[in-house]
Design a protein around this motif. Sequence first.
Motif, PDB file in Angstrom:
ATOM      1  N   ALA A  45      -0.783  19.387  -1.914  1.00 44.26           N
ATOM      2  CA  ALA A  45      -0.900  18.612  -2.809  1.00 44.26           C
ATOM      3  C   ALA A  45      -2.401  17.924  -2.458  1.00 44.26           C
ATOM      4  O   ALA A  45      -2.754  17.801  -1.350  1.00 44.26           O
ATOM      5  N   ILE A  46      -2.782  16.964  -3.487  1.00 42.88           N
ATOM      6  CA  ILE A  46      -3.984  16.247  -3.330  1.00 42.88           C
ATOM      7  C   ILE A  46      -3.201  14.682  -3.150  1.00 42.88           C
ATOM      8  O   ILE A  46      -2.121  14.310  -3.798  1.00 42.88           O
ATOM      9  N   TYR A  47      -3.309  14.050  -1.977  1.00 43.53           N
ATOM     10  CA  TYR A  47      -2.757  12.735  -1.510  1.00 43.53           C
ATOM     11  C   TYR A  47      -3.574  11.909  -1.803  1.00 43.53           C
ATOM     12  O   TYR A  47      -4.857  11.670  -1.581  1.00 43.53           O
ATOM     13  N   MET A  70       0.933  -1.179  -0.011  1.00 36.38           N
ATOM     14  CA  MET A  70       0.122  -0.073   0.060  1.00 36.38           C
ATOM     15  C   MET A  70       0.966   1.226  -0.051  1.00 36.38           C
ATOM     16  O   MET A  70       1.977   1.303   0.564  1.00 36.38           O
ATOM     17  N   ALA A  71       0.422   2.442  -0.575  1.00 33.23           N
ATOM     18  CA  ALA A  71       1.165   3.717  -0.733  1.00 33.23           C
ATOM     19  C   ALA A  71       0.476   4.656  -0.603  1.00 33.23           C
ATOM     20  O   ALA A  71      -0.658   4.761  -0.742  1.00 33.23           O
ATOM     21  N   TRP A  72       1.006   5.930  -0.558  1.00 32.39           N
ATOM     22  CA  TRP A  72       0.538   7.276  -0.493  1.00 32.39           C
ATOM     23  C   TRP A  72       1.188   7.847  -1.956  1.00 32.39           C
ATOM     24  O   TRP A  72       2.550   8.034  -1.902  1.00 32.39           O
ATOM     25  N   TYR A  73       0.579   8.433  -2.739  1.00 31.53           N
ATOM     26  CA  TYR A  73       1.205   9.301  -3.798  1.00 31.53           C
ATOM     27  C   TYR A  73       0.385  10.741  -3.559  1.00 31.53           C
ATOM     28  O   TYR A  73      -0.411  10.998  -2.741  1.00 31.53           O
ATOM     29  N   GLY A 112      -7.553   5.542  -4.273  1.00 29.25           N
ATOM     30  CA  GLY A 112      -8.724   6.357  -3.641  1.00 29.25           C
ATOM     31  C   GLY A 112      -9.053   7.363  -4.353  1.00 29.25           C
ATOM     32  O   GLY A 112      -8.510   7.972  -5.472  1.00 29.25           O
ATOM     33  N   GLN A 113      -9.942   8.531  -3.786  1.00 33.19           N
ATOM     34  CA  GLN A 113     -10.481   9.569  -4.640  1.00 33.19           C
ATOM     35  C   GLN A 113      -9.504  10.747  -4.107  1.00 33.19           C
ATOM     36  O   GLN A 113      -9.570  11.749  -4.750  1.00 33.19           O
ATOM     37  N   GLY A 114      -8.708  10.757  -3.158  1.00 33.70           N
ATOM     38  CA  GLY A 114      -7.925  11.649  -2.848  1.00 33.70           C
ATOM     39  C   GLY A 114      -8.271  12.615  -1.913  1.00 33.70           C
ATOM     40  O   GLY A 114      -9.317  12.714  -1.665  1.00 33.70           O
ATOM     41  N   THR A 115      -7.276  13.328  -0.877  1.00 36.15           N
ATOM     42  CA  THR A 115      -7.378  14.109  -0.032  1.00 36.15           C
ATOM     43  C   THR A 115      -6.743  15.154   0.030  1.00 36.15           C
ATOM     44  O   THR A 115      -5.694  15.004  -0.069  1.00 36.15           O
ATOM     45  N   GLN A 116      -7.173  16.558   0.016  1.00 36.74           N
ATOM     46  CA  GLN A 116      -6.648  17.724  -0.119  1.00 36.74           C
ATOM     47  C   GLN A 116      -5.702  18.121   1.202  1.00 36.74           C
ATOM     48  O   GLN A 116      -6.165  18.031   2.411  1.00 36.74           O
ATOM     49  N   VAL A 117      -4.299  18.238   0.744  1.00 39.09           N
ATOM     50  CA  VAL A 117      -3.305  18.872   2.076  1.00 39.09           C
ATOM     51  C   VAL A 117      -2.964  20.197   1.638  1.00 39.09           C
ATOM     52  O   VAL A 117      -2.386  20.190   0.477  1.00 39.09           O
ATOM     53  N   THR A 118      -3.142  21.114   2.207  1.00 39.30           N
ATOM     54  CA  THR A 118      -2.751  22.452   2.207  1.00 39.30           C
ATOM     55  C   THR A 118      -1.941  22.972   3.338  1.00 39.30           C
ATOM     56  O   THR A 118      -2.258  23.071   4.188  1.00 39.30           O
TER      57      THR A 118
END
Length: 119
Positions: free
Chosen positions: A91-93, A34-37, A110-116
């Motif tokens: 970014a969107i993670y 599993m990973a995070w992009y 996944g659909q992504g989650t925004q990090v600002t």
Amino acid sequence: QVQLVESGGGLVQPGGSLRLSCAASGSIFSFNAMAWYRQGPGKQRELVARIFSGGGTLYADSVKGRFTISRDNAKNTVYLQMNSLKPEDTAIYYCNCNVGYTLGNRDYWGQGTQVTVSS
């Protein structure tokens, strides 16, 4: 079929911390990895961190020492602890998993989650 749902994104000041979560519909114990992009504005999607079925991990050079990927097999959840955040981490993670099947491996997103990260 695997479904991935991310949570935990938001707005944080430089130097702050966030923890992202990714809940999977299947048993992550059986996943290859599993990973995070992440994908920043005007940038290509890039690998942030990956955790393998055996527990090994790897990180992008830009996040080494600041981010930690971990997993809870009982909860079928993978986490990304992000410390000492910088504006360039904005970014969107996306959560990703790689699953092995008889006819080959397959990636799910996944659909992504925004990090600002901003003051």
